[in-house]
Design a protein around this motif. Sequence first.
Motif, PDB file in Angstrom:
ATOM      1  N   SER A 114      18.350  49.560  41.525  1.00 53.02           N
ATOM      2  CA  SER A 114      17.483  50.122  40.478  1.00 53.02           C
ATOM      3  C   SER A 114      17.474  49.147  39.318  1.00 53.02           C
ATOM      4  O   SER A 114      18.264  48.198  39.276  1.00 53.02           O
ATOM      5  N   LEU A 115      16.575  49.401  38.383  1.00 46.38           N
ATOM      6  CA  LEU A 115      16.527  48.582  37.176  1.00 46.38           C
ATOM      7  C   LEU A 115      17.459  49.229  36.147  1.00 46.38           C
ATOM      8  O   LEU A 115      17.053  50.055  35.338  1.00 46.38           O
ATOM      9  N   ASP A 133       8.029  56.458  37.782  1.00 47.20           N
ATOM     10  CA  ASP A 133       8.176  55.081  37.302  1.00 47.20           C
ATOM     11  C   ASP A 133       7.081  54.192  37.895  1.00 47.20           C
ATOM     12  O   ASP A 133       6.664  54.396  39.041  1.00 47.20           O
ATOM     13  N   GLU A 135       7.586  50.910  38.084  1.00 43.81           N
ATOM     14  CA  GLU A 135       8.332  49.809  38.705  1.00 43.81           C
ATOM     15  C   GLU A 135       9.687  50.305  39.197  1.00 43.81           C
ATOM     16  O   GLU A 135      10.268  51.229  38.633  1.00 43.81           O
ATOM     17  N   GLY A 137      13.282  48.307  41.386  1.00 45.25           N
ATOM     18  CA  GLY A 137      13.858  46.969  41.493  1.00 45.25           C
ATOM     19  C   GLY A 137      15.342  47.018  41.744  1.00 45.25           C
ATOM     20  O   GLY A 137      15.878  48.025  42.221  1.00 45.25           O
ATOM     21  N   SER A 139      19.383  45.272  40.350  1.00 43.57           N
ATOM     22  CA  SER A 139      20.133  44.636  39.264  1.00 43.57           C
ATOM     23  C   SER A 139      21.470  44.136  39.786  1.00 43.57           C
ATOM     24  O   SER A 139      22.137  44.820  40.565  1.00 43.57           O
ATOM     25  N   GLN A 155      17.968  40.678  37.240  1.00 44.71           N
ATOM     26  CA  GLN A 155      17.151  41.781  37.761  1.00 44.71           C
ATOM     27  C   GLN A 155      15.916  41.235  38.466  1.00 44.71           C
ATOM     28  O   GLN A 155      15.433  40.148  38.136  1.00 44.71           O
ATOM     29  N   ARG A 157      12.049  42.869  39.847  1.00 46.76           N
ATOM     30  CA  ARG A 157      11.190  44.050  39.727  1.00 46.76           C
ATOM     31  C   ARG A 157      10.235  44.160  40.909  1.00 46.76           C
ATOM     32  O   ARG A 157       9.775  43.158  41.433  1.00 46.76           O
ATOM     33  N   ARG A 159       6.757  46.466  41.987  1.00 47.57           N
ATOM     34  CA  ARG A 159       5.757  47.454  41.563  1.00 47.57           C
ATOM     35  C   ARG A 159       5.738  48.632  42.540  1.00 47.57           C
ATOM     36  O   ARG A 159       5.752  48.442  43.751  1.00 47.57           O
TER      37      ARG A 159
END
Length: 198
Positions: A114-115, A133, A135, A137, A139, A155, A157, A159
């Motif tokens: 996740s971000l 959300d 985005e 991604g 981490s 990080q 990302r 879409r």
Amino acid sequence: MADKVKVAVLISGRGSNMLALSEHKRKDPDRAYEIVLVASNVPEARGLVLARRLGIATWSLSHQGMKREEFDALLDSELRRRDVELVALAGYMRLLSPWFIERWQGRILNIHPSLLPLHKGLDTHKRALDAGDSEAGCSVHVVTEALDDGAVIGQARVRIRPRDTPESLAERVLAEEHKLYPVALEQYCAALREAEAG
């Protein structure tokens, strides 16, 4: 160049991120890190077979029936026996004890899907979709006692598409993990060596 940082990769499953870390190293031998051990709390983990095929030493022990700190003490002993300097968690599905984290402070990295600081813990892709959300991604962060809370060092990302499911999103995020983690580990290990050189 300075000696490579000796890294142990901890896994619980198929080891796809471990493979990405190893492949990155193989493509350019002049890297800042060397994987000297792949360890697991799941003796039948597929990633251990993969590591052996790659010629990497392995260690495994089931944590079943053991206290967390007792298991981590055995793991710590093996890491130190092999002169490991940094631990990279790659799909290691077990919380580390506070004792272990303190002993390896600043020397444990994790990749989280996740971000961060969004969606710590499990079910990250479903939670990202449920939250609307735009985005998602992954981490790479330094591990601390608080879950998924250490300093983020990289990080990537992704879409979110209108028809995404947790499974389709997970697949695209995992592809980014395989690109991000080797680069983040490389940079962190190079910085460690620089700091030691003073």
